[in-house]
Design an enzyme around this catalytic site. Structure first.
Site, PDB file in Angstrom:
ATOM      1  N   TRP A 176       0.824  -1.221   0.000  1.00  0.00           N
ATOM      2  CA  TRP A 176       0.000   0.000   0.000  1.00  0.00           C
ATOM      3  C   TRP A 176       0.851   1.262   0.000  1.00  0.00           C
ATOM      4  O   TRP A 176       0.372   2.325  -0.410  1.00  0.00           O
ATOM      5  CB  TRP A 176      -0.981  -0.023   1.170  1.00  0.00           C
ATOM      6  CG  TRP A 176      -1.921  -1.182   1.089  1.00  0.00           C
ATOM      7  CD1 TRP A 176      -2.257  -2.039   2.092  1.00  0.00           C
ATOM      8  CD2 TRP A 176      -2.636  -1.647  -0.070  1.00  0.00           C
ATOM      9  NE1 TRP A 176      -3.123  -3.000   1.646  1.00  0.00           N
ATOM     10  CE2 TRP A 176      -3.376  -2.781   0.324  1.00  0.00           C
ATOM     11  CE3 TRP A 176      -2.714  -1.212  -1.391  1.00  0.00           C
ATOM     12  CZ2 TRP A 176      -4.183  -3.484  -0.572  1.00  0.00           C
ATOM     13  CZ3 TRP A 176      -3.516  -1.923  -2.282  1.00  0.00           C
ATOM     14  CH2 TRP A 176      -4.234  -3.031  -1.870  1.00  0.00           C
ATOM     15  N   GLY A 247     -12.671  -8.144  15.560  1.00  0.00           N
ATOM     16  CA  GLY A 247     -13.771  -9.028  15.214  1.00  0.00           C
ATOM     17  C   GLY A 247     -13.501  -9.838  13.963  1.00  0.00           C
ATOM     18  O   GLY A 247     -12.500  -9.644  13.274  1.00  0.00           O
ATOM     19  N   PHE A 249     -15.152 -10.585  10.395  1.00  0.00           N
ATOM     20  CA  PHE A 249     -16.178  -9.933   9.571  1.00  0.00           C
ATOM     21  C   PHE A 249     -17.207 -10.914   9.004  1.00  0.00           C
ATOM     22  O   PHE A 249     -18.213 -10.489   8.445  1.00  0.00           O
ATOM     23  CB  PHE A 249     -15.578  -9.048   8.476  1.00  0.00           C
ATOM     24  CG  PHE A 249     -14.502  -9.662   7.615  1.00  0.00           C
ATOM     25  CD1 PHE A 249     -14.665 -10.876   6.975  1.00  0.00           C
ATOM     26  CD2 PHE A 249     -13.307  -8.974   7.419  1.00  0.00           C
ATOM     27  CE1 PHE A 249     -13.683 -11.409   6.171  1.00  0.00           C
ATOM     28  CE2 PHE A 249     -12.307  -9.502   6.611  1.00  0.00           C
ATOM     29  CZ  PHE A 249     -12.497 -10.730   5.982  1.00  0.00           C
ATOM     30  N   HIS A 267     -10.550 -11.659  -3.052  1.00  0.00           N
ATOM     31  CA  HIS A 267      -9.795 -12.632  -3.843  1.00  0.00           C
ATOM     32  C   HIS A 267      -9.364 -13.840  -3.016  1.00  0.00           C
ATOM     33  O   HIS A 267      -8.883 -14.836  -3.572  1.00  0.00           O
ATOM     34  CB  HIS A 267      -8.604 -11.966  -4.544  1.00  0.00           C
ATOM     35  CG  HIS A 267      -7.434 -11.654  -3.660  1.00  0.00           C
ATOM     36  ND1 HIS A 267      -6.192 -11.343  -4.164  1.00  0.00           N
ATOM     37  CD2 HIS A 267      -7.302 -11.588  -2.303  1.00  0.00           C
ATOM     38  CE1 HIS A 267      -5.359 -11.116  -3.168  1.00  0.00           C
ATOM     39  NE2 HIS A 267      -6.002 -11.258  -2.039  1.00  0.00           N
TER      40      HIS A 267
END
Length: 427
Positions: A176, A247, A249, A267
């Site tokens: 990123w 958590g 998801f 993916h």
């Protein structure tokens, strides 16, 4: 004396005469290139050359990295051939220095470092790919063979140790830092102030998001041990616009938000699991909100890009999922109730797909006209009804598309109800 006639050999007159399989040979030996890069990074060759601030001889480098002189000479020569290093000659002595790109991307301290991504490729992905043939034959990931751990719980396998989890999170940071801003600015996301980054991992994409859109706040939703590691190693106290929720998801309630980011999430999963997750996102999303998918999109005609095609093989080796086309992601999003779906290519590794939740109740959105052909899309429905057998079990069931499993046609002339909004009927 009469001249002697020389017959052409069969080889010389054959269609293959004069040909040289350059591309095939390059492909055959491609792993040599990867391992040369991996080894130079692992030994710290590029870090030593950067830290010296001047060209170094092979002897200097070998001593600094603790390797044999002969081996170091060969490694440096190969790195020069790959244009990762530059050579300098003075008084008959050869010395080496990094290229500008190498210092930027291949050193641990480089501002755009890919070092950790390379380490993960070398120590994890490369080992999995040893079993690619088995993965293709069996149609499933190879974690058990590669690492001796069960792959029934995907992320238990991926995060099989604290060290492996940190390596994976460092990989996400590397990616990123390179691609984050491009995917986040592919669409104008400034209207969305409350953002939830599902599976946000190290927080690298969240930081890129708050940098590109200073008025937004991002909550990272991830597994408890990922959140704890991210707080310890990656997200600083100064990042006050970034918060965390622990958590799963697929199981736990999702935060209500204007925008959900799923970057390199879908993916990993089958089509059925993707629709299940997207339905959860749709229910939690504020009316008028949206979901942003960040994935490596395949071309619709199947011709590429090569990187995404290879990544799809990697998904087979490592996960339950695959890379998909923009149209295939659009179908997944539409099945969950999202409308006005658009996708944009960034020209880099990862692309962006955006879908909206309508302000009013779900209406099916914009789809092809009745009878329009759509790409083959296989989902194992949780419930399959014949028209005569259909009942309305609960208020959770909502309008859905009719997608024929046998003839691949989308039928908008009928309306039924299904929890997943995708129904496969008998033709």
């Amino acid at each position: 004396m009469a001249g002697r006639h020389v017959m052409d050999s069969p080889e010389a007159s054959s269609p293959a005469a004069g040909r040289y399989p350059r591309k095939i040979l390059e492909y055959m030996e491609g792993f040599l290139v990867s391992k040369t890069l991996f080894t130079a990074c692992e030994l710290g060759v590029f870090d030593v050359l950067l830290g010296a601030g001047r060209p170094l001889s092979a002897d200097d480098v070998s001593q600094a990295v603790g390797a044999s002189l002969d081996g170091t000479q060969r490694l440096l020569a190969a790195c020069c051939g790959l244009q990762l290093l530059e050579t300098h000659q003075q008084n008959g002595r050869v010395s080496y220095s990094n290229t500008e790109e190498t210092s930027l991307y291949l050193t641990r301290s480089g501002p755009m470092t890919l070092y950790h991504s390379i380490q993960y490729s070398s120590r994890t992905i490369y080992l999995c790919w040893h079993y690619l043939t088995d993965a293709v034959r069996e149609g499933r990931n190879q974690y058990e063979k590669a690492f001796g751990v069960s792959s029934k719980d995907l992320f238990q396998a991926l995060y099989r140790s604290d060290e492996e989890m940190v390596k994976f999170m460092q990989l996400m940071n590397s990616i990123w830092n390179i691609c984050g801003r491009d995917v986040l600015t592919a669409f104008d996301l400034s209207p969305f102030k409350v953002i939830c980054d599902l599976g946000g991992c190290s927080g690298a994409l969240a930081r890129q998001c708050t940098s590109a859109y200073p008025e937004c706040a991002v909550t990272i939703f991830d597994l408890p041990k990922v959140v704890q590691t991210s707080r310890e190693h990656f997200v600083k106290e100064a990042d006050h616009k970034i918060s965390f929720i622990e958590g799963d998801f697929f199981k736990d309630p999702l935060l209500e938000a204007d925008l959900y980011i799923l970057a390199r999430i879908l993916h990993d999963w089958t089509d059925e699991r993707c629709v299940e997750l997207l339905c959860r996102v749709h229910r939690a999303c504020k009316p008028g909100g949206a979901v942003l998918l960040v994935e490596a999109l395949l071309y619709e005609d199947g011709s590429g890009p090569l990187t995404a095609q290879l990544y799809s093989l990697n998904m087979l080796v490592q996960t339950e999922g695959r890379e998909r086309t923009g149209a295939q992601y659009s179908i997944l999003l539409a099945a969950a109730g999202f409308t006005d779906i658009q996708y944009r290519l960034t020209g880099k590794i990862y692309d962006a797909v955006l879908g909206f939740k309508e302000n009013s109740s779900w209406s099916g959105g914009r789809f092809p006209p009745a009878g329009a052909p759509v790409p083959r899309f296989f989902i194992k429905p949780r419930l399959v009804f014949k028209n005569s057998d259909f009942r309305y079990p609960s208020s959770d069931y909502r309008p859905c598309l009719l997608l024929c499993f046998k003839c691949d046609f989308l039928d908008l002339s009928n309306t039924i109800y299904s929890r997943s909004r995708l129904w496969i009927h008998d033709c």
